[in-house]
Write a protein that holds these residues in place. Structure first.
Motif, short mmCIF file in Angstrom:
data_model
loop_
_atom_site.label_atom_id
_atom_site.label_comp_id
_atom_site.label_asym_id
_atom_site.label_seq_id
_atom_site.Cartn_x
_atom_site.Cartn_y
_atom_site.Cartn_z
N GLY A 137 0.81 -1.22 0.00
CA GLY A 137 0.00 0.00 0.00
C GLY A 137 0.84 1.26 0.00
N GLU A 138 0.36 2.28 0.72
CA GLU A 138 0.96 3.61 0.66
C GLU A 138 2.33 3.69 1.31
N THR A 139 2.69 2.70 2.11
CA THR A 139 4.01 2.77 2.76
C THR A 139 5.14 2.46 1.78
N TYR A 140 4.81 1.85 0.64
CA TYR A 140 5.82 1.58 -0.37
C TYR A 140 5.71 2.65 -1.45
N ILE A 141 6.73 3.50 -1.55
CA ILE A 141 6.69 4.68 -2.42
C ILE A 141 7.69 4.49 -3.56
N GLU A 142 7.23 4.58 -4.80
CA GLU A 142 8.11 4.51 -5.95
C GLU A 142 8.43 5.92 -6.42
N ALA A 143 9.70 6.32 -6.29
CA ALA A 143 10.09 7.69 -6.59
C ALA A 143 10.21 7.93 -8.09
N GLY A 144 10.65 6.92 -8.83
CA GLY A 144 10.88 7.13 -10.26
C GLY A 144 11.99 8.14 -10.51
N GLN A 145 12.91 8.24 -9.58
CA GLN A 145 13.98 9.26 -9.65
C GLN A 145 15.36 8.59 -9.52
N GLY A 146 16.40 9.40 -9.74
CA GLY A 146 17.76 8.93 -9.53
C GLY A 146 18.05 8.73 -8.05
#
Length: 286
Positions: A180-189
């Motif tokens: 859920g919301e605790t796993y964050i995908e930044a999509g960043q370097g």
């Protein structure tokens, strides 16, 4: 002939002498093959960690001074860097995802793959360590982070670090997508991902070099898990295959591979980071 009458003649002789020397120098320069050869662009696709750690800021001018190329660096996730190789958008690659690299060599898109250096991955998080993971194994720490409902910030960009993170979740028999919301995908370097993790008081997987280079910007973040064999981080350099992809700068790519494994460059890598961080950011295979 009086001295005043000699002055114009002396000036003419001096002018002829200077012009002659200048003309001679110009002719010599024109005949010098190194002077005649113009620099060409060489595109390096690489992982963000080599850029964010500052290593390429040192290697780029050194390479360009020793070789007749303008090194154009594109720092993206390793997955994107490898794709650039398959699309002929880069001449040479410096990356850190061994399994994916081997696939690129098998497909014939890359050649001359050489092992360059290594460091390690680490799990960092808030100094308060709300999930109590400090000193635990990788598997136990990931489970603790999930059980405590603390945030985990992922690169989420198919980079070498992202690939390693997914490998570690799988080995721990955990599916991060189910958190859920605790796993964050930044999509960043890596640098940006570390900043997001710091701001959210969350945990993340990072290479040690980028963490040490960025640490001054996040004083409340600490190394909590390290030293596990599964966290080894190996970098390879390789040429994009010019026999499969035309218009690749094959000579330049070969020159960069040879530069990266030369003894002089090894010495630079070996010493990089020692003065500023008290330890090298990358290590060599002796």
């Amino acid at each position: 002939m009086k001295f005043k009458q000699l002055i114009p003649l002396l000036l003419v002789l001096m002018f002829a002498l200077v012009t002659g020397c200048s003309d001679s120098t110009t002719k010599e320069a024109k005949n010098d093959p190194e002077t005649k050869k113009e620099k060409t662009d060489l595109i390096l696709a690489t992982t963000t960690s080599t850029q964010d750690s500052g290593l390429l800021d040192v290697l780029k001018p050194d390479f360009e001074e020793k070789n007749n190329y303008n090194l154009k660096i594109i720092a993206v996730g390793t997955g994107q860097a490898l794709e650039m190789g398959t699309r002929r958008e880069a001449d040479v690659l410096l990356v850190h995802a061994p399994a994916a690299e081997e696939e690129l060599v098998k497909s014939g898109d890359a050649i001359n793959r050489q092992k360059v250096m290594y460091n390690d991955f680490i799990i960092v998080g808030p100094a308060a360590d709300p999930a109590k993971v400090k000193g635990l194994s990788v598997t136990d720490s990931l489970k603790k982070i999930i059980e405590s409902k603390a945030s985990f910030v992922s690169r989420g960009d198919d980079s070498g670090t992202h690939k390693k993170e997914l490998e570690l979740w799988k080995k721990s028999s955990l599916d991060p997508k189910s958190f859920g919301e605790t796993y964050i995908e930044a999509g960043q370097g890596m640098g940006a991902t570390l900043q997001i993790a710091s701001e959210k008081q969350g945990y993340t997987l990072t290479d040690r070099a980028t963490y040490l280079a960025q640490k001054k910007n996040m004083p409340d973040t600490e190394i909590l898990v390290e030293g596990d064999e599964s966290l080894l981080n190996i970098y390879h350099v390789m040429q994009v295959n010019d026999e499969k992809h035309d218009k690749v700068n094959a000579e330049g790519a070969k020159a960069f591979v040879e530069y990266m494994i030369s003894e002089d460059t090894k010495q630079i890598i070996k010493e990089f980071g020692v003065d500023e961080y008290g330890q090298p950011l990358f290590f060599l295979f002796e």
